[in-house]
Design an enzyme around this catalytic site. Structure first.
Site, PDB file in Angstrom:
ATOM      1  N   LEU A  26       1.467 -18.349  60.646  1.00  0.00           N
ATOM      2  CA  LEU A  26       0.046 -18.271  60.982  1.00  0.00           C
ATOM      3  C   LEU A  26      -0.457 -16.832  61.077  1.00  0.00           C
ATOM      4  O   LEU A  26      -1.567 -16.527  60.667  1.00  0.00           O
ATOM      5  CB  LEU A  26      -0.201 -18.993  62.311  1.00  0.00           C
ATOM      6  N   ASP A  38       3.851  -5.749  58.292  1.00  0.00           N
ATOM      7  CA  ASP A  38       4.831  -5.048  59.126  1.00  0.00           C
ATOM      8  C   ASP A  38       4.440  -3.601  59.427  1.00  0.00           C
ATOM      9  O   ASP A  38       4.974  -2.997  60.352  1.00  0.00           O
ATOM     10  CB  ASP A  38       6.205  -5.069  58.445  1.00  0.00           C
ATOM     11  N   GLY A  62       8.344  -9.136  62.438  1.00  0.00           N
ATOM     12  CA  GLY A  62       8.720  -7.713  62.454  1.00  0.00           C
ATOM     13  C   GLY A  62      10.223  -7.589  62.636  1.00  0.00           C
ATOM     14  O   GLY A  62      10.710  -7.621  63.746  1.00  0.00           O
ATOM     15  N   ARG A 103       0.371 -14.177  59.489  1.00  0.00           N
ATOM     16  CA  ARG A 103       0.216 -13.385  58.273  1.00  0.00           C
ATOM     17  C   ARG A 103      -0.783 -13.999  57.292  1.00  0.00           C
ATOM     18  O   ARG A 103      -1.100 -13.391  56.272  1.00  0.00           O
ATOM     19  CB  ARG A 103       1.568 -13.138  57.594  1.00  0.00           C
ATOM     20  N   THR A 156       1.508  -4.712  53.698  1.00  0.00           N
ATOM     21  CA  THR A 156       2.524  -5.333  54.530  1.00  0.00           C
ATOM     22  C   THR A 156       1.999  -5.486  55.946  1.00  0.00           C
ATOM     23  O   THR A 156       1.477  -4.537  56.520  1.00  0.00           O
ATOM     24  CB  THR A 156       3.855  -4.552  54.576  1.00  0.00           C
ATOM     25  N   GLY A 205       6.114 -10.760  50.980  1.00  0.00           N
ATOM     26  CA  GLY A 205       5.400 -11.711  51.842  1.00  0.00           C
ATOM     27  C   GLY A 205       3.905 -11.494  51.785  1.00  0.00           C
ATOM     28  O   GLY A 205       3.445 -10.362  51.707  1.00  0.00           O
TER      29      GLY A 205
END
Lengths: 412, 412
Positions: free
Chosen positions: B298, B145, B190, B300, B143, B15
């Site tokens: 939005l 995350d 997440g 990321r 990432t 991603g």
């Protein structure tokens, strides 16, 4: 000139915007410095604050905190969606308002809002005139919807438009990252007018915007929509769609009000938004990856992407309301007139009778929308692009927004 | 020192983030200027571009456009989610990769991604060693995350965290504007770690954040959740909630996977997101105004709210990967080590074996989460706040983002 000394009330009403407080600051700052207005009162939750005698003494606020209102989204004084009755039918509220006006010697009333707020303004003005109470009532426009009559554009629209265009550019890049195609449907506010959804076309001007835009100004047709998306996808292997929440079928029924029933494990019924409704339609029809995104509240409070032009014009609207009222004007809304100065976009204020503004909605001209209702043409771009210009110097603390902190001291 | 001359490949995977291109630029810029790396090839859609022989010659790009990569979100080279087989079971892909490496004399491979990408890196490195092809393979982390093992934090996390914290502050103001209360539930990305949802606590530090935060690090309990919201609402007349998309019940089942069935007028089934599921639960239980908001893509790709610290560190990670590889390092991921310099946060790179990073997930320490699992404590704030600092000077055109435009000339 008849110099009318007395207090003023400023109230905010309807849905917030990124710059409604810039207008409020225009009113407060100008009134505090006027030498004519003796006291500046901020109504808590709009007209409800008047009815409930909840008025803040704005003169007791720290001037620097007041200045931060220019960059603070949402309605700092609190808002409401309270519709006054027709005084001919029920004048209870109006009697109460008159009582409060007399209590604080209020001679100026500034109301910061959209269509309904101008209706409130208009009724109060007419009532005060009917009972012979000398008072000047002025409307200060705001609405991200940009649908107020009699003004070239509305304070608050441009900042939301800039948020929408920027977000589309970013999502465009994100949704084109894989070699497997994707359809993304983004839902934008605007119940009856498509000004906000159309702002996504600004992103397309810079190569990263929606392929298709659906507005409430034209009738929506589901089979045609499916075909449109299939057509773009077949050609590009991707499709980004902007839809206004207010899109409706030819019979007037909102597409968002498709009958939906849904229960989770707890037996609770559920309602999805328009974006997820359309995403599911496409998913069923096309068997591709689809994502529905609702910009939701973010688009109307995204002050970090505010347009400097919008902030300054919003301030100017508040300032003009006070200056005109002191000069003897009454029963008017401040409006914007677009002009050209030194070959560039310029904007000045003008006055529009409240009577004419109240409850009328301005839509995008049909000639600005392409024939098959899937986009806007260059007339819209030329209209909207100047409005979003300029980056404000946003106050920050630890790299997060530093919003105004008001003391909100109640007046006695 | 053994100076290894040859071409390099840079690929992006997983991603996208707001700053993954800043890392790619760190690799490209450093490699182009190295005098050792003879050619810089950008793989289209990550490892797929290698398998398909779709490699862009980055040396043919305009240097100014390359520089704009620092401020351009999403993966400029294209991304993929392609998992390589275990070479012991099926070495088809690895043979093909070797063939391409030989064709272009590739001696350096830089892969920019998360957990899975480090797995890809690790497998390629092991294969190249097993066949005796001299090549240096380095992982460049990214990432939102923030769940990569062996690094203090991950490039991309801070910008998403800043977007989340800022958006919460704005939505907080918006959702507290009426005198009628409201519950707002905001869903944050997440799946297995709550770093992103926890970032909303930064907004609370500045008085405008969530009252309750639910993370995947603790088990979710629906009756307790309802009680928590009722408790806050009873006290404040409002409640703002942050939920991680990955919250799950004690049995491991995702809350977002509540069995839902829903059809619109066209008979299409529908799936709502977690925010709308929880919003409906609260609506049924409390009879108050509730709104579910999903931050969606939005968060990321919101490069307009990127952290300058994040951009510079991401660039540094790419640069360090090239410098270390040229210096003879192999099979490592660049990681961050936090320190203090002149009493302030400082960050330097270190090296972590790919073997250790691949497929491991780092979660928020339980001791940073409050006892009843509804928020994080000061240890998290002290961890996250330095990361979001600094406003980049974002390139703009007509007040909209000016993203990099690459020519993407295919290598022969």
């Amino acid at each position: 000139m008849n110099v009318l000394k007395g207090a003023c009330i400023i109230g905010q009403s309807g849905g917030p915007t990124s710059v409604i407080n810039a207008s409020a600051y225009g009113v407060i700052d100008t009134a505090l410095k006027s030498g004519v207005i003796t006291r500046v009162l901020g109504a808590e939750h709009g007209i409800k604050g008047v009815l409930n005698d909840r008025l803040f003494d704005m003169g007791q606020e720290d001037p620097e905190e007041l200045r931060l209102l220019k960059y603070t989204p949402s309605s700092a004084l609190g808002s409401c969606r309270y519709k006054l009755a027709d005084p001919a039918v029920d004048d209870t509220d109006f009697k109460r308002i008159l009582e409060i006006f007399k209590k604080y010697d209020v001679r100026y009333f500034f109301y910061n809002g959209g269509n309904d707020s101008m209706d409130t303004c208009n009724k109060i003005n007419q009532y005060m005139q009917s009972v012979g109470y000398e008072c000047r009532v002025m409307g200060v426009p705001k609405t991200i919807d940009n649908d107020l009559y009699g003004t070239d554009h509305c304070p608050g629209y441009a900042s939301a438009a800039k948020y929408i265009a920027t977000s589309f550019m970013e999502v465009y890049l994100d949704s084109h990252v894989y070699d497997t195609g994707m359809v993304v449907i983004m839902e934008i506010m605007g119940r009856h007018a498509g000004w906000l959804a159309a702002a996504s076309a600004l992103a397309s001007e810079y190569g990263a915007g929606p392929d298709l835009i659906y507005l409430p100004e034209t009738d929506f047709d589901m089979p045609k929509f499916i075909n449109d998306v299939k057509g773009v996808y077949a050609k590009k292997g991707n499709c980004l769609v902007a839809v206004s929440e207010g899109i409706h079928y030819a019979d007037g029924g909102f597409v968002s009000e498709a009958k939906v029933e849904k229960t989770d494990g707890f037996g609770h019924a559920q309602m999805g938004g328009l974006a997820s409704i359309l995403a599911e339609v496409i998913k069923e029809e096309m068997d591709v990856k689809v994502r529905g995104i609702e910009l939701n509240l973010l688009q109307r409070c995204g002050a970090h992407l505010a347009s400097e032009t919008d902030i300054e014009e919003s301030f100017m609207a508040g300032k003009a309301a006070v200056e005109n009222a002191i000069a003897g004007i009454n029963g008017r809304m401040i409006a914007f007139e677009r002009g050209i100065q030194n070959g560039r976009y310029a904007c000045k204020t003008k006055l529009v009778p409240l009577m004419e503004v109240a409850n009328v909605e301005k839509k995008i001209p049909r000639s600005w929308i392409n024939e098959d209702g899937t986009g806007v043409n260059h007339q819209f771009i030329e209209y909207a692009l100047p409005l979003i210009q300029g980056e404000p110097d946003l106050p920050k603390q630890d790299s997060l927004p530093r919003f105004a902190k008001l003391k909100k001291v109640l007046s006695k």
